[in-house]
Enzyme design. Structure first.
Site, PDB file in Angstrom:
ATOM      1  N   CYS A  42       0.824  -1.213   0.000  1.00  0.00           N
ATOM      2  CA  CYS A  42       0.000   0.000   0.000  1.00  0.00           C
ATOM      3  C   CYS A  42       0.856   1.260   0.000  1.00  0.00           C
ATOM      4  O   CYS A  42       0.634   2.176  -0.782  1.00  0.00           O
ATOM      5  CB  CYS A  42      -0.942  -0.001   1.194  1.00  0.00           C
ATOM      6  SG  CYS A  42      -2.028   1.443   1.241  1.00  0.00           S
ATOM      7  N   CYS A  47      -1.651   1.677  -2.987  1.00  0.00           N
ATOM      8  CA  CYS A  47      -2.706   2.681  -2.875  1.00  0.00           C
ATOM      9  C   CYS A  47      -2.195   4.102  -2.635  1.00  0.00           C
ATOM     10  O   CYS A  47      -2.757   5.062  -3.169  1.00  0.00           O
ATOM     11  CB  CYS A  47      -3.700   2.289  -1.790  1.00  0.00           C
ATOM     12  SG  CYS A  47      -2.992   1.522  -0.333  1.00  0.00           S
ATOM     13  N   LYS A  50      -0.263   5.440  -5.849  1.00  0.00           N
ATOM     14  CA  LYS A  50      -1.254   5.430  -6.933  1.00  0.00           C
ATOM     15  C   LYS A  50      -2.262   6.553  -6.762  1.00  0.00           C
ATOM     16  O   LYS A  50      -2.622   7.235  -7.729  1.00  0.00           O
ATOM     17  CB  LYS A  50      -1.961   4.071  -6.965  1.00  0.00           C
ATOM     18  CG  LYS A  50      -2.926   3.894  -8.129  1.00  0.00           C
ATOM     19  CD  LYS A  50      -3.424   2.458  -8.193  1.00  0.00           C
ATOM     20  CE  LYS A  50      -4.096   2.035  -6.903  1.00  0.00           C
ATOM     21  NZ  LYS A  50      -4.545   0.643  -6.932  1.00  0.00           N
ATOM     22  N   TYR A 177      -9.620  -3.497 -10.723  1.00  0.00           N
ATOM     23  CA  TYR A 177      -9.501  -2.116 -10.255  1.00  0.00           C
ATOM     24  C   TYR A 177      -8.117  -1.530 -10.505  1.00  0.00           C
ATOM     25  O   TYR A 177      -7.983  -0.333 -10.777  1.00  0.00           O
ATOM     26  CB  TYR A 177      -9.893  -2.001  -8.778  1.00  0.00           C
ATOM     27  CG  TYR A 177      -8.886  -2.549  -7.804  1.00  0.00           C
ATOM     28  CD1 TYR A 177      -7.934  -1.724  -7.228  1.00  0.00           C
ATOM     29  CD2 TYR A 177      -8.899  -3.895  -7.439  1.00  0.00           C
ATOM     30  CE1 TYR A 177      -7.008  -2.219  -6.328  1.00  0.00           C
ATOM     31  CE2 TYR A 177      -7.973  -4.400  -6.541  1.00  0.00           C
ATOM     32  CZ  TYR A 177      -7.032  -3.562  -5.993  1.00  0.00           C
ATOM     33  OH  TYR A 177      -6.106  -4.055  -5.105  1.00  0.00           O
ATOM     34  N   GLU A 181      -7.744   1.810 -12.712  1.00  0.00           N
ATOM     35  CA  GLU A 181      -7.181   3.024 -12.114  1.00  0.00           C
ATOM     36  C   GLU A 181      -5.991   3.548 -12.916  1.00  0.00           C
ATOM     37  O   GLU A 181      -5.886   4.753 -13.168  1.00  0.00           O
ATOM     38  CB  GLU A 181      -6.792   2.742 -10.658  1.00  0.00           C
ATOM     39  CG  GLU A 181      -8.008   2.567  -9.762  1.00  0.00           C
ATOM     40  CD  GLU A 181      -7.662   2.155  -8.337  1.00  0.00           C
ATOM     41  OE1 GLU A 181      -8.505   2.346  -7.456  1.00  0.00           O
ATOM     42  OE2 GLU A 181      -6.539   1.638  -8.112  1.00  0.00           O
ATOM     43  N   HIS A 439     -27.687  20.715   1.124  1.00  0.00           N
ATOM     44  CA  HIS A 439     -27.976  21.243  -0.209  1.00  0.00           C
ATOM     45  C   HIS A 439     -27.132  22.485  -0.500  1.00  0.00           C
ATOM     46  O   HIS A 439     -26.972  23.328   0.380  1.00  0.00           O
ATOM     47  CB  HIS A 439     -29.466  21.608  -0.301  1.00  0.00           C
ATOM     48  CG  HIS A 439     -29.868  22.080  -1.660  1.00  0.00           C
ATOM     49  ND1 HIS A 439     -30.023  21.216  -2.722  1.00  0.00           N
ATOM     50  CD2 HIS A 439     -30.150  23.316  -2.129  1.00  0.00           C
ATOM     51  CE1 HIS A 439     -30.381  21.905  -3.787  1.00  0.00           C
ATOM     52  NE2 HIS A 439     -30.461  23.194  -3.460  1.00  0.00           N
ATOM     53  N   GLU A 444     -26.691  14.479  -0.906  1.00  0.00           N
ATOM     54  CA  GLU A 444     -28.095  14.618  -0.512  1.00  0.00           C
ATOM     55  C   GLU A 444     -29.013  13.744  -1.347  1.00  0.00           C
ATOM     56  O   GLU A 444     -30.140  13.415  -0.933  1.00  0.00           O
ATOM     57  CB  GLU A 444     -28.552  16.053  -0.590  1.00  0.00           C
ATOM     58  CG  GLU A 444     -28.719  16.605  -2.005  1.00  0.00           C
ATOM     59  CD  GLU A 444     -29.313  18.008  -2.027  1.00  0.00           C
ATOM     60  OE1 GLU A 444     -30.302  18.262  -1.305  1.00  0.00           O
ATOM     61  OE2 GLU A 444     -28.778  18.838  -2.784  1.00  0.00           O
TER      62      GLU A 444
END
Length: 450
Positions: A42, A47, A50, A177, A181, A439, A444
């Site tokens: 990682c 991760c 990346k 993935y 990516e 909002h 939302e």
């Protein structure tokens, strides 16, 4: 019998680091063995670097988006070598941070490759180390298909962060993935990207709407997908790497090919001499019980080398649960259900809980209600970009419980992290409906779906 350590951890990645520090906090004498930089996949080549590259690649879109808001057009330039350098500097900084944290926790770091001599003894270089308990946390590694002539000309995710030159023509083999990516990263940085997948859609195992919408969004951004396609052979030519493809596809010539066809524990397990320790390996991964125990009662394993749920936070949680159970005498184990995850593609996707297909398989189609919305996010109301957001709730009708939450769009991971709390607490659709939204925001929409 007297041992050198109460706990010896093999592998200083996410799971091993978490377990060693937690065990030391309970007073255990702990050492951790690592043959690479400290931090694991990682931090070193996964991760973290990346995600930094994902950030870098998104700036190219922002220059275009800004024009719609009154900013003048600019012609930016990109320096690949600078990006590689600064990302590597950050990786090395994090490596030192983890080393210092081990020192602070009182964990001894032993550099070298650990190999079992017997169930309680590990050989590291010219040193033999004994331990009462041993934790294996060596992770996994990329694997390449063996049936493609010329596959040796491809690289894996390990090499992506150190390419000496930026590839203007870039091909990705695989629709998981990692491939998705990196396809987005290289496309955003200016490469001509082709992603080759054996199926019709990317991201097998994810919810169908996530698969469809991310692939459509990537196509809109300029990534070329060759679906239902395989590589027959790869040849090195004067013009570049030539890919001969199945079907009616013409051959493709590129500068670099990323092989992103999967990761397996086996390359990391083979050097350990697990037979000497009597540790069972099943389907090329260490076989463990729910509390991470192996076939040897004093040897445990966590993280990707067990091939349960290969996510960094899961490995950390498994490592801490092991230490709490064995050294803190607080028995617990980690559930692998309801774990949120994200794909840092462009557009981004994130998910928690059941997919629509999984819910129907468990409860039957009559008992599953799906709430879905697709819309242009407010940010792009002035940019003119053809961007869409997808939000989705999968609900069990009888109990009104929300079984799954899925999203494609900017900040999907940040939003789904909060949704994961609700899903794991058993929130119902009525709970979502009773929550007032913020909002204007994308999030939302989850509490206004009808």
């Amino acid at each position: 019998m007297s041992y050198d350590y109460d706990l010896l951890v093999i592998g200083a990645g996410s799971g091993g680091l978490a377990a060693s520090k937690r065990a030391a906090s309970y007073g255990a004498k702990v050492a951790i063995v690592e043959n690479d930089l400290v931090g694991g996949t990682c931090v070193i080549r996964g991760c973290v670097p990346k995600k930094l590259m994902v950030y870098a690649s998104t700036f190219s879109h922002l220059y275009d988006d800004a024009v719609g808001y009154g900013w003048s057009e600019v012609k930016p330039s990109f320096d690949w070598k600078k990006l590689v350098e600064v990302v590597d500097n950050e990786v090395m900084r994090l490596n030192q941070v983890h080393i210092k944290l081990l020192e602070k926790a009182g964990v001894e770091l032993i550099k070298g490759l650990g190999r079992f001599v017997d169930p309680h003894t590990v050989d590291v270089g010219d040193r033999q180390i004994t331990a009462d308990k041993i934790l294996i946390a060596v992770g996994g590694a990329p694997v390449k298909p063996e049936n493609i002539p010329g596959i040796e000309h491809t690289i894996t995710s390990r090499e992506m962060f150190h390419l000496p030159e930026f590839p203007k023509r870039f091909a990705v083999l695989g629709g998981g993935y990692i491939g998705v990516e990196f396809a987005g990263i290289m496309n955003g940085l200016g490469a001509e990207v082709t992603e080759i997948i054996r199926r019709e859609k990317i991201l097998r195992g994810f919810d169908e709407d996530i698969r469809t919408d991310i692939q459509a969004g990537m196509t809109e951004h300029g990534v070329n997908f060759l679906t239902n396609t395989e590589i027959e052979k790869i040849e090195k030519t004067d013009e570049g790497l030539k890919l001969t493809l199945t079907g009616d596809n013409e051959s493709l010539v590129v500068d670099t090919i990323l092989c992103a066809t999967g990761r397996k524990p086996k390359p990391q397990l083979d050097p350990l001499n697990l037979d000497n320790a009597g540790v069972e390996v099943r389907d090329e991964a260490i076989a463990v019980t729910e509390d991470s125990a192996t076939s040897q009662p004093h040897i445990y394993a966590v993280g990707d080398c067990t091939d349960r749920l290969n996510l960094t936070p899961v490995a950390i949680a498994e490592g801490r649960a092991f230490a709490d159970t064995v050294f803190g005498h607080i028995p617990r184990y980690i559930s692998h259900k309801g774990v949120p995850s994200a794909v840092f593609a462009q557009p981004e996707g994130a998910t928690v809980g059941m997919t629509e297909k999984e819910a129907i398989a468990d409860f039957g189609e009559d008992r599953v209600k799906v709430y879905r919305g697709r819309f242009r996010p407010m940010f792009h109301s002035l940019t003119g970009a053809n961007e869409k957001v997808m939000v989705k709730l999968v609900v069990e009708k009888t109990t009104d419980r929300v079984l799954g939450v899925h999203m494609v769009g900017k900040d999907a991971a940040e939003i789904i992290q909060g949704m994961a709390i609700a899903v794991n607490m058993g929130a119902t659709k009525k709970d979502f409906d009773a929550t007032i939204g913020i909002h204007p925001s994308t999030s939302e929409e989850f509490v206004t779906l009808r």
